[in-house]
Scaffold this motif. Structure first.
Motif, PDB file in Angstrom:
ATOM      1  N   TYR A  73       0.839  -1.199   0.000  1.00  0.00           N
ATOM      2  CA  TYR A  73       0.000   0.000   0.000  1.00  0.00           C
ATOM      3  C   TYR A  73       0.878   1.254   0.000  1.00  0.00           C
ATOM      4  N   LYS A  83      -2.918   2.780  -4.537  1.00  0.00           N
ATOM      5  CA  LYS A  83      -3.572   1.798  -3.676  1.00  0.00           C
ATOM      6  C   LYS A  83      -3.298   2.172  -2.227  1.00  0.00           C
ATOM      7  N   ASP A  88      -9.417   1.304   0.181  1.00  0.00           N
ATOM      8  CA  ASP A  88     -10.049  -0.008   0.348  1.00  0.00           C
ATOM      9  C   ASP A  88     -11.097   0.014   1.450  1.00  0.00           C
TER      10      ASP A  88
END
Length: 518
Positions: A73, A83, A88
């Motif tokens: 990440y 990301k 998320d």
């Protein structure tokens, strides 16, 4: 005696009452909501007629406690095109029903806030976010954990006040950095210049062949630089060190050409010798490493010395040298460290790690990693202990090494003031209820990742090879010397930090002028 009514006498009469007005209906009251929206009474009437009840949930302000392993990440904060943990988590909240369709991707609509913003590759055990979410029907935590990957774990949530903000109400934050014990050994994983300088002396240093092989084969462990090839251990170590740190960057062209001339012969000879002995190029000899670690023990003497080094950071200081893109004049450079100590040794996968715990109000970008990097340099005798106090001065600029990010994680966030104020009406915000789950997650994901990364890739070992005076000329500074290209000369006779600061103002030019002259 009777009285007679004369004709002139007038009898007072009242006027007839007015006729009653016809009844009129009052004007209809203007609705605050759309007329197409049904009220709760309408829903109850509809449910009574149809026999079914339509549930209507309300948003609740909650604080979510969770943990994550930062590998893969680009940090905690949401960043378009990258990301991130936050990205998320927001998607999981939407798919679990906590966030409606119209608010998807717009965190401001549900009052989103995070207690801490971790950097790329940094993990967390006690992270907290807050917002207004639909927590019904029951089972929100289970739904989130089913959607999220295994390296992100939701522990639970607690109801908070309507004005709660996870960032503003967080009093202190505790971070932990796991540094291998061998990193504190001055004779372990030394740079090539020190090894060559020790030849013929009474205390010769051993060449680190396995790190040379790692440096040639493992690319981009802490930062990929595809613009030029890593031709030796030292070149690769510098690549690791300078990822994302403009203040620590070294001129690539000059460094690469210089190192190629110095190291081509020796490194090629080492690789040739390994080929002749039947060692494959793509394998790393990991069996010798435990033997090297057992030579150095983190005993009481080493513990006392290392804690004394870390104690220099405690208090309110100007940490402009321990971050990037923050000037000394910026008020944000002033930070308060509550405590900093390293009293515990943990063993993971046969590797001993020193657990460095730091508690502070807030931290800047790379601040903890740079504090660890300077402390390790002092512990390995690459820099004097007095250099830490000098680096905390406002008018001194020093290039401070940055430790790898893999060993750092957020341990817990504290809300002492909030808990004290709302203790009678709201639950306490702490990790006490999730200690067992957090410890299990920590050992399964974070600790194992730190140990396996060091075993397979030797991240810290390679970084130690970059701690040399070629890459960090400021580390050789002592009383009477000059920090090359950075700060003025420091008076040898100055006994206190204040006297040294005055000597700096009297004797030297600024860092910009010296850099221009060079």
């Amino acid at each position: 005696m009777e009285t007679s009514v004369t004709p002139n006498t007038k009898i007072a009469t009242s006027p007839p009452p007015p006729l009653p007005l016809p009844l009129q209906e009052p004007d209809p009251k203007k609705l605050k909501m759309s007329t197409t929206t049904t009220t709760s009474d309408d829903e109850e009437e509809a449910a009574a007629t149809t026999g079914t009840k339509k549930w209507r949930y309300k948003r609740r302000k909650i604080a979510i406690f969770f943990a994550y392993c930062g590998v893969g990440y680009q940090g905690m904060q949401k960043n378009p095109g990258a990301k991130t943990i936050e990205g998320d988590l927001e998607e999981a909240l939407f798919h679990s029903g906590a966030v409606p369709e119209q608010d998807r991707g717009n965190s401001k609509r549900y009052d989103w806030a995070r207690s801490s913003r971790t950097d790329k590759g940094v993990s967390a055990v006690g992270q907290v976010v807050s917002g207004r979410f639909y927590i019904d029907p029951p089972g929100l935590v289970e739904r989130l954990n089913q959607i999220l990957p295994a390296q992100i774990r939701i522990f639970g949530y607690k109801r908070v006040t309507g004005s709660f903000n996870a960032k503003k109400f967080c009093d202190r934050r505790r971070y932990v950095y796991l540094i291998p014990v061998f990193a504190l050994d001055p004779s372990c994983h030394r740079d090539r210049e020190s090894v060559l300088a020790s030849l013929g002396s009474g205390n010769e240093l051993v060449k680190c062949l396995e790190c040379s092989e790692r440096g040639r084969k493992v690319l981009g462990v802490m930062g990929k630089r595809s613009s030029f090839e890593a031709t030796s251990t030292i070149v690769q170590s510098d690549i690791f060190l300078n990822n994302g740190n403009n203040g620590n960057a070294i001129k690539e062209d000059n460094l690469t050409s210089e190192l190629k001339e110095d190291t081509d012969g020796s490194v090629q000879n080492e690789v040739t010798d390994m080929k002749d002995t039947g060692v494959e190029e793509d394998k790393v000899n990991l069996e010798k490493k435990p033997m090297e670690e057992r030579r150095f023990c983190y005993g009481e003497g080493e513990k006392e010395w290392f804690n004394r080094i870390l104690k220099h950071y405690v208090g309110s200081h100007n940490f402009h040298n321990f971050t990037t893109r923050t000037k000394a004049e910026d008020p944000a450079a002033h930070r308060y460290i509550v405590s900093f100590h390293a009293n515990t040794v943990v063993t993971v996968e046969d590797i001993d790690f020193v657990k460095c715990e730091v508690v502070g109000q807030s931290f800047m970008l790379h601040q903890i990693r740079k504090m660890i990097g300077m402390a390790v340099a002092v512990m390995r005798n690459f820099a004097p202990e007095s250099l830490i106090e000098i680096a905390l001065q406002k008018d001194v600029n020093i290039n401070v090494p940055t430790a790898p990010e893999v060993g750092l994680y957020l341990d817990e966030c504290f809300f002492a003031s909030y808990n004290q104020k709302w203790k009678d009406s709201h639950e306490e915000l702490s990790m006490k209820a999730y200690e067992e789950e957090a410890e299990e997650f920590k050992m399964k994901f974070i600790y194992s990742h730190i140990a396996s990364t060091e075993c397979e890739e030797g991240v810290v070992a390679l970084w130690l090879h970059s701690l040399n005076h070629r890459n960090y000329p400021d580390l050789r500074v002592c009383s009477g010397d000059t920090i090359e290209g950075k700060s003025p000369k420091i008076d040898d006779n100055a006994d206190t930090i204040e006297e040294k600061s005055n000597a700096v103002e009297k004797n030297g030019d600024t860092a910009e002028i010296q850099s221009a002259k060079e």
